[in-house]
Design an enzyme around this catalytic site. Sequence first.
Site, PDB file in Angstrom:
ATOM      1  N   MET A 160      30.449 -39.863  -1.509  1.00 20.37           N
ATOM      2  CA  MET A 160      30.404 -40.128  -3.701  1.00 20.37           C
ATOM      3  C   MET A 160      29.553 -42.324  -3.508  1.00 20.37           C
ATOM      4  O   MET A 160      30.355 -42.358  -3.034  1.00 20.37           O
ATOM      5  CB  MET A 160      31.457 -40.442  -3.831  1.00 20.37           C
ATOM      6  CG  MET A 160      32.563 -38.716  -4.115  1.00 20.37           C
ATOM      7  SD  MET A 160      33.885 -38.530  -4.909  1.00 20.37           S
ATOM      8  CE  MET A 160      34.646 -38.872  -3.585  1.00 20.37           C
ATOM      9  N   GLN A 220      26.880 -40.187   6.385  1.00 18.24           N
ATOM     10  CA  GLN A 220      25.782 -39.722   5.581  1.00 18.24           C
ATOM     11  C   GLN A 220      24.396 -40.573   5.330  1.00 18.24           C
ATOM     12  O   GLN A 220      24.216 -41.962   5.232  1.00 18.24           O
ATOM     13  CB  GLN A 220      26.559 -39.333   4.707  1.00 18.24           C
ATOM     14  CG  GLN A 220      25.515 -38.121   3.619  1.00 18.24           C
ATOM     15  CD  GLN A 220      25.487 -37.124   2.828  1.00 18.24           C
ATOM     16  OE1 GLN A 220      25.465 -38.266   0.643  1.00 18.24           O
ATOM     17  NE2 GLN A 220      25.587 -36.692   2.341  1.00 18.24           N
ATOM     18  N   CYS A 248      21.473 -34.310  -3.031  1.00 16.12           N
ATOM     19  CA  CYS A 248      21.356 -35.087  -3.913  1.00 16.12           C
ATOM     20  C   CYS A 248      19.784 -35.330  -4.828  1.00 16.12           C
ATOM     21  O   CYS A 248      18.545 -34.626  -4.543  1.00 16.12           O
ATOM     22  CB  CYS A 248      21.514 -36.714  -3.343  1.00 16.12           C
ATOM     23  SG  CYS A 248      20.876 -37.466  -4.917  1.00 16.12           S
ATOM     24  N   HIS A 250      27.712 -27.071  -0.695  1.00 18.47           N
ATOM     25  CA  HIS A 250      27.802 -27.378  -2.097  1.00 18.47           C
ATOM     26  C   HIS A 250      27.734 -26.354  -2.589  1.00 18.47           C
ATOM     27  O   HIS A 250      26.333 -25.261  -3.176  1.00 18.47           O
ATOM     28  CB  HIS A 250      26.769 -28.590  -2.745  1.00 18.47           C
ATOM     29  CG  HIS A 250      27.549 -29.132  -4.392  1.00 18.47           C
ATOM     30  ND1 HIS A 250      27.519 -30.146  -4.006  1.00 18.47           N
ATOM     31  CD2 HIS A 250      28.470 -28.798  -4.972  1.00 18.47           C
ATOM     32  CE1 HIS A 250      28.039 -30.582  -5.907  1.00 18.47           C
ATOM     33  NE2 HIS A 250      28.835 -29.333  -5.900  1.00 18.47           N
ATOM     34  N   ASN A 297      31.629 -26.851  -0.405  1.00 20.84           N
ATOM     35  CA  ASN A 297      32.547 -28.268  -0.987  1.00 20.84           C
ATOM     36  C   ASN A 297      32.427 -27.854  -2.238  1.00 20.84           C
ATOM     37  O   ASN A 297      31.111 -26.304  -2.455  1.00 20.84           O
ATOM     38  CB  ASN A 297      31.396 -29.852  -0.483  1.00 20.84           C
ATOM     39  CG  ASN A 297      31.443 -30.109  -1.866  1.00 20.84           C
ATOM     40  OD1 ASN A 297      30.270 -30.179  -1.607  1.00 20.84           O
ATOM     41  ND2 ASN A 297      32.456 -30.409  -2.081  1.00 20.84           N
ATOM     42  N   GLY A 298      32.896 -27.916  -3.517  1.00 22.63           N
ATOM     43  CA  GLY A 298      32.949 -27.624  -4.727  1.00 22.63           C
ATOM     44  C   GLY A 298      33.747 -27.635  -5.762  1.00 22.63           C
ATOM     45  O   GLY A 298      34.175 -26.507  -5.780  1.00 22.63           O
ATOM     46  N   GLY A 299      34.619 -28.707  -6.514  1.00 19.34           N
ATOM     47  CA  GLY A 299      35.374 -28.069  -7.436  1.00 19.34           C
ATOM     48  C   GLY A 299      37.042 -27.271  -6.962  1.00 19.34           C
ATOM     49  O   GLY A 299      37.600 -27.050  -7.697  1.00 19.34           O
ATOM     50  N   GLY A 330      35.634 -33.659  -3.538  1.00 15.52           N
ATOM     51  CA  GLY A 330      35.369 -34.567  -3.976  1.00 15.52           C
ATOM     52  C   GLY A 330      35.572 -35.763  -4.948  1.00 15.52           C
ATOM     53  O   GLY A 330      36.684 -36.204  -5.349  1.00 15.52           O
TER      54      GLY A 330
END
Length: 289
Positions: A16, A81, A111, A194, A234-236, A256
Amino acid sequence: MALRLGHAIRTSVAPMIDVTDPCFLRLLRLISPFGNHRLWTEMVHANAFSRGRIHMDASKLSQHLPLHELSSDFASGIVVQIGACHPDDAFTAVSELAKLGVRHVNLNCGCPSRNVQMGSFGAVLMKSPEHTADIVRAMSEAASENGRQSLTVSVKCRIGIDEDESPEFLRRFLTAVISRGRASQGSDIEFILHTRRAWLNGLSPEQNRIIPQLNYARAYEMIKEFPMTSFVVNGGLDTVEAVRDHLRMADEVMIGRKVREDPWFLSQLDHHIYAVSEDQLPDPIAVLS
């Protein structure tokens, strides 16, 4: 407090920008000193190595990488990353990172920010699967040069771009990177999916992490289609129950914003996912004192 190194790591803290700097990663390590979670750095552009020679300046390098971790037992749990639009830059970045003791380098293909798009890296790479595969192959070649086998190369991407969230779009991207991205002596490429598409216009990066609808089904469709490939979802994910549920189907999960808002969520995962007893969990007051 005994480390739990050597066991399977199945949870990651997402990269992040302006969050996962070395100071924040150090805080997370104090909260969770067991080696249970992969900690990801902010994205560093490959040009910083190939042109900026950042690896020659320890003071600058320490602003981006947790150097103290790379010389410790926790080195295998650090993921750096990078952003890259050219294979040569990516090769140089991975080569120099390997010399520093980094064992896992990830390519950002997710991104959607305007500045990143202007640099022709990030989420826009998903529109050019073959070119992305060339970048990943360069990374894989750098990771395996001089007989190195312990450096992992991975790709973090979205499940779709703009209007195209079809399985064909994601399948084409994964197929290209898997078939062309691995060096002859390199390890298999891993993927972090993601589970929101990226809108390249009209949404800010923060909005892109919230507004597009989560589509876990697409991720699990790909996991079934590519059974020999390692996937991280990844996600939520913001509860212990959600993490546990997804670990039944995915090799690993990534968290995240939940960790950004509540770093002590890692303690909950240590206790409920990794069976760390409550009396072993660090005291918050001691961590912050």
